[in-house]
Motif scaffolding. Sequence first.
Motif: not given
Length: 465
Positions: A413-418, A422-426
């Motif tokens: 996946m892209s480094p930005f998403m990687g 965790s921040s996007f999920i929580l």
Amino acid sequence: MTTFATVFVILFFIFILQTVWLFISELAGKDLDLLMIIKFLAFSMPRIVPLVLPLSILLASIMTFGNLAENYEFAAMKSSGISLQRAMRSLTVFIILLSIVAFFFSNNVIPYAEYKFINFRKNIAQVKPALAIAEGQFNDVGFYNIKVNKKSGEQGSILTGVTIHKKSKIGDGSKTVIKAKNGELISSEQSSILQLVLNDGYYYEDIIPKKYEDRSKMPFAKSSFKKHIINIDLSELNKTDVTDESVANTNTMLNINELNYTLDSLNKNIKNDIISFSENSNIRVGIPLNKKLEKSKKSKPLPKDILSLYTLEQKSEILKIAVSNHASTTYSIDSIKSELDNKQKNINKHLLAFYDKFVIVFACFLMFFIGAPLGAIIRKGGLGLPIVFAILIFITFHFINTFGKRIAQENGMSPFMGAWLSSFILTPLAILLTYRATNDIGLINMDSILAPFQKIIKKILPSQN
């Protein structure tokens, strides 16, 4: 703030103990003095802060707001017209200031500490060369496995009973064994080479015969020496895969400006490699022209079967060239693909290091807006239930963060998403908890869960008058 400081110190101490445990093989049994151990730990401490700080904010906010709710202070504040958002306002300002400090710490202090830490481990053998070799065990140093029975002298540089296994550089299974009665370690802080001077010994070396059937005879050469000198590259000493990064991979040592500059250079480099390979691919393919073909090109169009212009010998030679070119081109493509993949992984690591400096800022906010409403909902302070919730949430955050980075490093996946996974999920969890705490809704509505079961029980067991 007192609760936060206490929690931070306790967690920081726990993580330091973990660091000591991870590096125990480098610290134990090597006669390190107290000053070197303190330097070792001091340089490794800043890397702990990105782990400890969000967890401390989470636990402290759960404990603080849990105590307020448990002692019905929130009920008193709400009856006075003070909402949860207003109660969190002053602490939110504190978290903003703390996040700014965390960003500058991550951008300046941690890269400097990483630089000092990695170089300290790399050069530890230059300061005290005897540390590279422990008594009574084989020490893997580059292409050598070295064992000594006893060390003596002022700095342990005098060796007794030396046995050395030298590995083959070409991987053909051959071995070289060197045994010496005694030896001495000589090094200089200005040099990157450690000299091992051996005295009164023997040199055994396997000989690989040219004929395969002669290899079963296992021939070897033996020679004796009065003095033999081995030069060892110090960069191979004290190399432990604890940070999953080699000394040459300096992405953790750079601040934002340096990372931007390095990423620009790396991206230009990989683009130039792609352009260079595409331009040179056609040059590698070549078929010799004969005179008939040259005349045909000038006088009339070429026939459909170009090979008919060649003799059988020339056809055979052309086919051999084609097969050779195909194999060479395939090998070149595989080679450049592997090289480009490694370069892209290196770029990904630098991008992850770049985003990490911003992730820690958002993580401070995220953990506060999870911990504060969660404490108000569960209404429990102290070190009991809050610790359980804090550990579960932080383990989830840390696991997703590590998982995302690993996948991003391997181009999954892209480094930005990687970095931000965790921040996007929580983040939805933080929004949900804040909403439920603001509107006095519990963590779980037990009535909605138990209502179907209550209806079933009433049907099975009708009420008796």
